[in-house]
Write a protein that holds these residues in place. Structure first.
Motif, short mmCIF file in Angstrom:
data_model
loop_
_atom_site.label_atom_id
_atom_site.label_comp_id
_atom_site.label_asym_id
_atom_site.label_seq_id
_atom_site.Cartn_x
_atom_site.Cartn_y
_atom_site.Cartn_z
N LEU A 161 2.91 11.32 -2.11
CA LEU A 161 3.34 12.30 -1.10
C LEU A 161 4.52 13.13 -1.60
O LEU A 161 4.57 14.36 -1.39
CB LEU A 161 3.73 11.57 0.18
N VAL A 162 5.48 12.49 -2.25
CA VAL A 162 6.66 13.20 -2.74
C VAL A 162 6.26 14.19 -3.84
O VAL A 162 6.73 15.34 -3.87
CB VAL A 162 7.72 12.21 -3.26
N VAL B 4 0.82 -1.21 0.00
CA VAL B 4 0.00 0.00 0.00
C VAL B 4 0.86 1.27 0.00
O VAL B 4 0.57 2.23 -0.73
CB VAL B 4 -0.95 0.00 1.22
N LEU B 5 1.92 1.28 0.82
CA LEU B 5 2.68 2.51 1.00
C LEU B 5 3.61 2.84 -0.16
O LEU B 5 4.01 3.99 -0.31
CB LEU B 5 3.49 2.44 2.30
N SER B 6 3.98 1.85 -0.96
CA SER B 6 4.87 2.13 -2.10
C SER B 6 4.28 3.16 -3.05
O SER B 6 4.93 4.18 -3.36
CB SER B 6 5.21 0.83 -2.84
N PRO B 7 3.05 2.99 -3.55
CA PRO B 7 2.48 4.04 -4.42
C PRO B 7 2.12 5.31 -3.67
O PRO B 7 2.18 6.41 -4.23
CB PRO B 7 1.22 3.37 -5.00
N ILE C 294 10.03 15.76 -0.68
CA ILE C 294 10.60 14.71 0.16
C ILE C 294 10.54 15.09 1.64
O ILE C 294 10.22 14.26 2.50
CB ILE C 294 12.05 14.41 -0.27
N ASN C 295 10.79 16.37 1.98
CA ASN C 295 10.74 16.79 3.37
C ASN C 295 9.32 16.78 3.91
O ASN C 295 9.08 16.40 5.07
CB ASN C 295 11.34 18.20 3.52
N GLY C 296 8.36 17.18 3.08
CA GLY C 296 6.97 17.12 3.50
C GLY C 296 6.52 15.69 3.74
O GLY C 296 5.74 15.41 4.66
N ALA C 297 7.01 14.78 2.91
CA ALA C 297 6.68 13.36 3.09
C ALA C 297 7.22 12.85 4.42
O ALA C 297 6.55 12.06 5.11
CB ALA C 297 7.24 12.54 1.94
#
Length: 544
Positions: A172-173, A164-167, A178-181
């Protein structure tokens, strides 16, 4: 089975694992923990390209973060065990969640990539290491007959989390950077605090037993003190007339008897008759103190023994009754309040294992497997991009590895429980197939080819993580499981730290993943073939 803690001064504790009830809430809590924790760890490979582009680092430098996180988590196994025994599953999970969340929160402010080594690799790694052990052990406390099923359900959250988290990572990126993620992941990890709160302590947890022992010891001290004062007063009253009714020649060495006394107890010791009469009193006091040690029949062995069934960070297993029947979890342990931290750590270290040829051979095989195990999780997305496959399709390759890995662990776990199946040969076969598939993976240039490899690698590598701990019992015996597994974690942690950065270095040299994947395929294949020779080494050892 009823667990009984019996002591003269402590009410009997009768504990029957409910095999259900609130235990299913604990199972759900553990499943969510694995979903978030392992999902984040295994899907971190989707950030590799972003690390390289945003922070302008090489692949070898970027891969150090991916290597540090699981390596530190593996290394924290014995430490997490001590924390769990000291503070309990609930508190340890909460502490770990706070530490891991703090690591990602700090990463939001990072401008230099090398600080991620500390914030994600070290801090998050320690936090996840503390979370993992209680997430497994807590399920074991609530189940006995259905323990295998309960643990199998709980740890399957790892594969689903990766799927689930891979996509989601890519979304998010693209939207927050990347920092927000990192900041969002910090918030997501805080949900594990709720999971920790849902883990209710049970009476036979070592932390709960220690709390009762402290209360018991405190009450005993008060009772002994009151009893001593009354007995002392009584003995002085009875003995003083006898002492002074006789004429006694006082020698120079005995004049101290007549000196003023500041301490009543020390003073009474100086009287010959009182000293003789107080023998029974002294014996009674020692007997009372001796009874303060409580023996508890515990449903689980040590924390690492139960943890070893699941195999550290990468554990997604569904071992059925045969696998767990080899580990008899009913044993009597003595919980002594005076044990030092040094002794607690010592029990996880047994250097005599380094003289055991079977353990050494198996550890070398495990080391070679661990060198390449994490590589596809980290590099499969970047490799697919280098072959012209779109990013959204490449992310699905990583998700495929996660879900097929879960299925592989379940199916191979069931096969290993069959009476006619040799677990060691099953383990060796799937590792050999995994190595061969990885060797020929560079030949696949289409999305269909890479998707096929992802399914084969995920399924066969499931045998590595689901059968390792069970094989330790088969090869070395139950009595050496804790020490053997703790020592094996060291080999795995070192290999995990070395493998991914080495592949990044090879890519920087050859500008291709073909040679690196061919090398790790050779290493995994050799590790599988080595295990076919272990029965001969074991027979030679027994013969000598």
């Amino acid at each position: 089975m009823t667990i009984v803690a019996n002591n003269q001064n402590l009410i009997n504790i009768n504990y029957v694992p409910p095999d259900g009830g609130w235990g299913w809430v604990v199972v759900f809590s553990s499943l969510i923990i694995h979903f978030i924790m392992d999902g984040i760890t295994y899907s971190l490979g989707t950030y590799l390209t972003n690390f390289i582009q945003q922070f302008r680092v090489t692949r070898s430098e970027a891969s150090v973060v991916h290597a540090l996180l699981p390596a530190i988590t593996l290394s924290c196994g014995p430490i997490a065990s001590i924390f769990t025994n000291r503070f309990g599953c609930r508190e340890t999970t909460i502490y770990g969640a706070l530490i891991a969340s703090f690591g990602f929160f700090v990463s939001f402010f990072v401008k230099s990539f090398f600080y991620l080594y500390i914030s994600i690799g070290l801090i998050v790694g320690i936090g996840f290491g503390l979370i993992y052990v209680p997430a497994i052990v807590s399920v074991g406390y609530y189940f006995e007959k259905k323990r295998s099923l309960a643990i199998g359900i709980a740890v399957c959250g790892s594969g689903f989390g990766t799927f689930v988290l891979s996509p989601i990572n890519r979304i998010l990126v693209n939207k927050y950077g990347i920092n927000g993620a990192f900041l969002i992941k910090s918030a997501i990890i805080l949900n594990l605090i709720v999971c920790g709160i849902l883990i209710r302590p049970v009476p036979i947890e070592p932390s709960e037993v220690n709390k009762r022992n402290k209360i018991l010891k405190s009450n005993q001290r008060k009772t002994i003190k009151n009893k001593n004062e009354k007995m002392l007063e009584s003995k002085i009253t009875e003995s003083l007339p006898t002492v002074f009714s006789k004429k006694v020649e006082i020698a120079e060495t005995e004049k101290s008897f007549l000196a003023p006394c500041r301490d009543a107890i020390e003073c009474t010791k100086s009287f010959p008759i009182l000293n003789e009469n107080s023998r029974n009193f002294s014996l009674e006091q020692n007997s009372s103190q001796a009874n303060s040690k409580t023996q508890v029949r515990q449903i689980n062995k040590s924390t690492l023994d139960l943890m070893a069934h699941i195999r550290s960070l990468q554990s997604i297993t569904a071992l059925t009754s045969k696998s767990l029947s080899g580990l008899n979890l009913n044993r009597v342990i003595d919980i002594e309040e005076g044990n030092s931290n040094k002794n607690k750590i010592k029990k996880f270290i047994d250097f005599s294992l380094l003289k055991d040829p079977v353990f050494i051979f198996f550890s070398i095989s495990n080391f070679l497997t661990s060198l390449g195990f994490n590589a596809p999780f980290i590099y499969i997305v970047d490799q697919a991009n280098s072959k012209g496959i779109p990013t959204n399709h490449a992310d699905f390759l990583l998700a495929t590895i996660g879900i097929s890995n879960t299925i592989g662990r379940i199916i191979l776990g069931i096969l290993s429980d069959m009476k006619r199946v040799n677990r060691l040969y099953l383990y060796s076969t799937v590792l050999t197939i995994c190595g061969i598939a990885t060797c020929i993976e560079p030949l696949f240039t289409t999305y269909t080819g890479l998707l096929t490899y992802s399914v084969v690698f995920g399924f066969t590598s499931g045998g590595y993580v689901s059968l390792t701990s069970v094989l330790l019992v088969d090869l070395l015996g139950l009595d050496k499981l804790t020490n053997a597994f703790g020592m094996l974690l060291v080999f795995q942690g070192i290999a995990t730290l070395i493998g991914p950065p080495s592949i990044g270095i090879l890519y920087d040299i050859f500008n291709s993943y073909s040679i690196p994947f061919f090398i790790i395929g050779i290493l995994i294949g050799i590790s599988g073939l080595m295990c076919f020779f272990i029965p001969f080494i074991k027979a030679f050892k027994q013969k000598n």
